[in-house]
Scaffold this active site. Structure first.
Site, PDB file in Angstrom:
ATOM      1  CB  SER A 199       6.908  -6.624  -5.274  1.00 11.31           C
ATOM      2  OG  SER A 199       6.252  -6.027  -4.206  1.00 11.31           O
ATOM      3  CG  HIS A 243       9.478   5.827  13.677  1.00 16.50           C
ATOM      4  ND1 HIS A 243       9.844   4.561  14.078  1.00 16.50           N
ATOM      5  CD2 HIS A 243       8.444   5.642  12.798  1.00 16.50           C
ATOM      6  CE1 HIS A 243       9.078   3.660  13.474  1.00 16.50           C
ATOM      7  NE2 HIS A 243       8.230   4.293  12.693  1.00 16.50           N
ATOM      8  CB  ILE A 244       7.470  12.094  12.503  1.00 15.62           C
ATOM      9  CG1 ILE A 244       8.544  12.654  11.555  1.00 15.62           C
ATOM     10  CG2 ILE A 244       7.805  12.342  13.955  1.00 15.62           C
ATOM     11  CD1 ILE A 244       8.681  14.179  11.600  1.00 15.62           C
ATOM     12  NE  ARG A 255       8.733  -1.159  12.424  1.00 17.39           N
ATOM     13  CZ  ARG A 255       7.714  -0.346  12.118  1.00 17.39           C
ATOM     14  NH1 ARG A 255       7.926   0.732  11.376  1.00 17.39           N
ATOM     15  NH2 ARG A 255       6.507  -0.581  12.579  1.00 17.39           N
ATOM     16  CD  GLU A 300      12.857   4.176  15.461  1.00 17.42           C
ATOM     17  OE1 GLU A 300      11.795   4.233  16.106  1.00 17.42           O
ATOM     18  OE2 GLU A 300      12.892   4.025  14.243  1.00 17.42           O
ATOM     19  NE  ARG A 349      -1.886  -1.585   3.554  1.00 22.84           N
ATOM     20  CZ  ARG A 349      -2.092  -2.758   4.138  1.00 22.84           C
ATOM     21  NH1 ARG A 349      -3.157  -3.453   3.860  1.00 22.84           N
ATOM     22  NH2 ARG A 349      -1.244  -3.212   5.041  1.00 22.84           N
TER      23      ARG A 349
HETATM   24  C1  GLV Z   1       5.013   2.952  11.876  1.00 24.75           C
HETATM   25  O1  GLV Z   1       6.185   2.836  11.760  1.00 24.75           O
HETATM   26  C2  GLV Z   1       4.058   1.909  11.603  1.00 24.75           C
HETATM   27  O2  GLV Z   1       4.464   0.758  11.331  1.00 24.75           O
HETATM   28  O3  GLV Z   1       2.847   2.186  11.678  1.00 24.75           O
END
Ligand code: GLV
Length: 308
Positions: free
Chosen positions: A162, A269-270, A222, A251, A142
């Site tokens: 993919s 991580h935003i 990640r 993190e 997605r």
């Molecule tokens: C954020 O990193 C998530 O996996 O929703």
């Protein structure tokens, strides 16, 4: 936001502001029927054993590499995540990092804030335009596809890697290529794969050595998908040109070497941090808890077989 109205009969215990320590969480768990887990909570066998009454863990994230899904299933604990509602926010942010790295925004900001800007100059902070440049998306799920959609509007050449061909990605004009071809030919590489044994260290020294010296790496997936020491080596030696990183292996620690590199744009991580996405994520979690505690399987269950 107040989740209580969404929880039905269930009472919500939010013991204190901010995050609970592991010890505090383990102490509270024996009383809990459901848990809303943030992505930095390790939902492992120790935690699941402490949660003797647990029927559901609602993971407040789309990624669930923090959860031992097999162990949860074995214990009859349903696990849910928060798909869809953060797709646009995350793709927007991956594109933000891509543009920021391409146009050296971090360097420019630091220059201005340091009072070191000497005025307009023809050669100041020259970056890269996007038209015609090749973007490779690793993982055309997605979020990967939503990034391809944005990049199409910027007239980029699109490829993806993919496990299988994705008609929705092809419909955006993206071509399915091997990982090798993607790494060797792309001007921008953006990671959108889940973290698993297969994707841990996916971008390592070997992968980086095959990338173009002008390439920019973007990671909103990640941290552990990238070997950060190898990335620092590659950036220092000029093996690749830049990076935009929202995620890190440990993190909130960010490797010192990356902090010192001008060519990396760093974010805490935003990627999904919009009010709309985070509100919907909270709603999904609360609804999942209510649904499970009322005896049904939540629509976002990752292991519906745990209901049996
Ligand atoms: C954020 O990193 C998530 O996996 O929703």
């Amino acid at each position: 936001m107040d989740l209580r109205p969404l929880l039905g009969e269930a009472s919500l215990e939010v013991p204190k502001e901010g995050q609970l320590s592991r010890g505090e969480l383990l102490e509270l768990l024996p009383k809990a029927d459901g848990l809303i887990a943030l992505l930095n909570v390790r939902v492992d066998s120790e935690l699941l054993a402490a949660g003797k009454r647990l029927k559901i863990v609602a993971n407040f994230a789309v990624g669930y590499d923090n959860v031992d899904l097999a162990e949860a299933t074995r214990r009859g604990v349903v696990v849910t995540n928060t798909p869809d509602v953060l797709t646009d926010a995350t793709a927007d942010f991956a594109f933000t990092l891509l543009l920021a790295a391409a146009r050296r925004l971090g360097e420019g900001e630091r220059l201005v804030r340091a009072g070191a800007w000497q005025g307009w100059a023809p050669g100041l902070l020259l970056g890269t335009e996007l038209r015609g440049r090749r973007l490779g998306v690793v993982g055309a799920g997605r979020i990967g596809r939503a990034l391809l959609q944005r990049a199409k509007g910027f007239a980029m050449d699109l490829v993806y890697d993919s496990p299988r061909q994705m008609p929705e990605a092809e419909a955006l004009g993206a071509r399915h290529v091997s990982r090798e071809e993607l790494l060797a030919t792309c001007d921008f590489v953006s990671l959108h794969c889940p973290l698993s044994q297969n994707t841990k260290g996916l971008i390592d020294a070997k992968a980086l050595a095959t990338m173009k010296p002008t390439a920019i790496l973007v990671n909103t997936a990640r941290g552990a998908c990238v070997d950060h020491e190898a990335l620092a080596d590659a950036l220092e030696s000029g093996a690749i040109a830049g990076a935009g990183l929202d995620v890190f292996e440990n993190e909130p620690q960010v490797p010192e070497r990356l902090l010192e590199l001008e060519s990396v744009v760093l974010a805490p991580h935003i990627a999904s941090a919009t009010l709309s996405a985070r509100t919907k994520m909270a709603e999904i979690c609360a609804n999942a808890i209510r649904t499970r505690l009322q005896g049904s399987c939540p629509p976002t269950a990752l292991n519906p077989e745990a209901m049996q």
